[in-house]
Scaffold this active site. Structure first.
Site, PDB file in Angstrom:
ATOM      1  N   ASP A 127       0.808  -1.236   0.000  1.00  0.00           N
ATOM      2  CA  ASP A 127       0.000   0.000   0.000  1.00  0.00           C
ATOM      3  C   ASP A 127       0.838   1.282   0.000  1.00  0.00           C
ATOM      4  O   ASP A 127       0.331   2.343  -0.334  1.00  0.00           O
ATOM      5  CB  ASP A 127      -0.918   0.028   1.231  1.00  0.00           C
ATOM      6  N   MET A 169      -5.657  -2.716  -5.317  1.00  0.00           N
ATOM      7  CA  MET A 169      -5.741  -2.721  -3.852  1.00  0.00           C
ATOM      8  C   MET A 169      -5.487  -1.337  -3.276  1.00  0.00           C
ATOM      9  O   MET A 169      -4.911  -0.463  -3.938  1.00  0.00           O
ATOM     10  CB  MET A 169      -4.768  -3.732  -3.263  1.00  0.00           C
ATOM     11  N   ARG A 171      -7.175  -0.008   0.540  1.00  0.00           N
ATOM     12  CA  ARG A 171      -8.413   0.272   1.299  1.00  0.00           C
ATOM     13  C   ARG A 171      -8.494   1.731   1.696  1.00  0.00           C
ATOM     14  O   ARG A 171      -9.534   2.356   1.604  1.00  0.00           O
ATOM     15  CB  ARG A 171      -8.434  -0.598   2.559  1.00  0.00           C
ATOM     16  N   HIS A 215     -12.660   3.542 -26.501  1.00  0.00           N
ATOM     17  CA  HIS A 215     -12.473   2.694 -25.305  1.00  0.00           C
ATOM     18  C   HIS A 215     -11.930   3.574 -24.178  1.00  0.00           C
ATOM     19  O   HIS A 215     -11.214   4.550 -24.437  1.00  0.00           O
ATOM     20  CB  HIS A 215     -11.517   1.532 -25.598  1.00  0.00           C
TER      21      HIS A 215
HETATM   22  O1  F6P Z   1      -1.585  -5.486   2.676  1.00  0.00           O
HETATM   23  C1  F6P Z   1      -2.390  -4.450   2.326  1.00  0.00           C
HETATM   24  C2  F6P Z   1      -3.592  -4.943   1.603  1.00  0.00           C
HETATM   25  O2  F6P Z   1      -3.170  -5.654   0.468  1.00  0.00           O
HETATM   26  C3  F6P Z   1      -4.606  -3.878   1.227  1.00  0.00           C
HETATM   27  O3  F6P Z   1      -4.295  -3.186   0.069  1.00  0.00           O
HETATM   28  C4  F6P Z   1      -5.872  -4.698   1.114  1.00  0.00           C
HETATM   29  O4  F6P Z   1      -6.996  -3.886   1.309  1.00  0.00           O
HETATM   30  C5  F6P Z   1      -5.707  -5.688   2.210  1.00  0.00           C
HETATM   31  O5  F6P Z   1      -4.318  -5.851   2.405  1.00  0.00           O
HETATM   32  C6  F6P Z   1      -6.328  -7.040   1.971  1.00  0.00           C
HETATM   33  O6  F6P Z   1      -6.107  -7.818   3.085  1.00  0.00           O
HETATM   34  P1  F6P Z   1      -6.420  -9.373   3.198  1.00  0.00           P
HETATM   35  O7  F6P Z   1      -5.406 -10.093   2.378  1.00  0.00           O
HETATM   36  O8  F6P Z   1      -6.282  -9.679   4.643  1.00  0.00           O
HETATM   37  O9  F6P Z   1      -7.792  -9.576   2.676  1.00  0.00           O
END
Ligand code: F6P
Length: 319
Positions: A127, A169, A171, A215
């Site tokens: 992240d 990814m 969050r 697109h």
């Molecule tokens: O390690 C960070 C992360 O990859 C975030 O980007 C993601 O939201 C989260 O972990 C997902 O976690 P898990 O693998 O526990 O579902």
């Protein structure tokens, strides 16, 4: 210090193995015993400890994941668990702990330090959201994985005149989305740090179509909006063929890039030397191309800001 320990915690990140290898080998060269703690804080509570020697970390530099395994140990927030962890380490003669991980994992390390146990963190999360440093271990590899996927998606988006929404990814942070979006040539990038208006996204696509752009590629961080939800809205509002790709955990795996291997090797060395120099309650990271030590308290509690100039650039490049 004669005996130190290392654990990996939270979401794994490519390059964690390179960091473990560096800690074990530099520790050996400095004449300290290095104990590997398996399964993160869970292994610390369950005394899952094994001594690691240089040959135990052979052949792992290029491997994703973590040979020490990892866990998200929510209960480690409890004070009695933290005290038990310290007791377990003291019983084994461990005098200092290196925690390889992201924000949540470093919060655990900070808690142990506040209870009097010497800890040093190694910044590792795809992240890239740890304050005080430019890059964390794993981010570069994850972004390259995302770019590779976006390039492939563009091929099919272009062939079919489709709009694609690619979810990456992040969050709470948009670092992956921003870098992968710009490097992958996305038309629109959505990150948790910047508010957006769905009407404007729809208008952007409509305007693009007027300019014969058939697109479109939207890259969104999971914490901004889920690709599926956005896809539904776009499909309802404009009659265009829309598809969604959620990249998910492929971003967490794979062989680390040259950058992540070098960073992990340098941070591992610095972490060992910091503990031997009696530093504690700090985290090692890279800032302006220098390896630096930052107080854990700041790294964990302060919010790392996304470079909003990049956001502006992304808009300009998608004209
Ligand atoms: O390690 C960070 C992360 O990859 C975030 O980007 C993601 O939201 C989260 O972990 C997902 O976690 P898990 O693998 O526990 O579902």
């Amino acid at each position: 210090m004669k005996r130190i320990a290392v654990l990996t915690s939270g979401g794994d990140a490519p390059g964690m193995n390179a960091a473990i290898r560096s800690v074990v080998r530099v520790g050996y060269v400095r004449g300290v015993k290095v104990i590997g703690i398996y399964r993160g804080y869970r292994g610390l509570l369950e005394k899952d400890f094994r001594q690691m020697l240089p040959r135990d970390v052979s052949g792992i530099l290029e491997k994703g994941g973590t040979v020490l395994k990892t866990s998200r140990t929510i209960e480690f927030k409890e004070e009695k668990k933290q005290l038990r962890a310290i007791k377990n380490m003291k019983e084994k003669g461990i005098e200092g702990l290196i925690v390889v991980g992201g924000n949540g994992s470093q919060a655990g390390s900070l808690a142990l330090f506040k209870k009097g146990f010497p800890t040093i963190g190694i910044a590792s999360t795809i992240d890239n959201d740890l304050w005080g440093m430019d890059y964390t271990i794993g981010f570069d590899t994850a972004v390259n994985t995302a770019i590779d996927a976006i390039d492939k998606i563009r091929d099919t988006a272009e062939s079919h005149d489709r709009t694609f929404i690619v979810e990456v990814m992040g969050r709470d942070a948009g670092f992956i989305a921003m870098d992968a979006g710009i490097a992958g040539g996305a038309d629109i990038i959505l990150v948790p740090e910047v508010k957006f208006n769905i009407n404007e996204i729809v208008d952007d696509i409509k305007n693009g179509m007027k300019k014969k752009k058939m697109h479109h590629l939207i890259v969104c961080a999971e914490g901004a909006i889920h690709a599926r939800d956005l896809g539904k809205i776009i499909q309802e509002r404009i009659t265009i063929d829309t598809r969604v790709a959620v990249l998910g955990h492929i971003q967490r795996g794979g062989s680390p890039t040259r950058f992540d291997r070098l960073l992990a090797s340098a941070l591992g060395e610095k972490a060992v030397d910091a503990l031997l120099d009696k530093e504690k309650g700090k985290i090692v990271g890279i800032k302006s191309n220098k390896i630096v030590l930052i107080p854990l308290e700041q790294a964990v509690t302060k919010k790392k800001k996304l470079n909003l100039k990049l956001y502006k650039l992304a808009r300009e490049l998608s004209v």
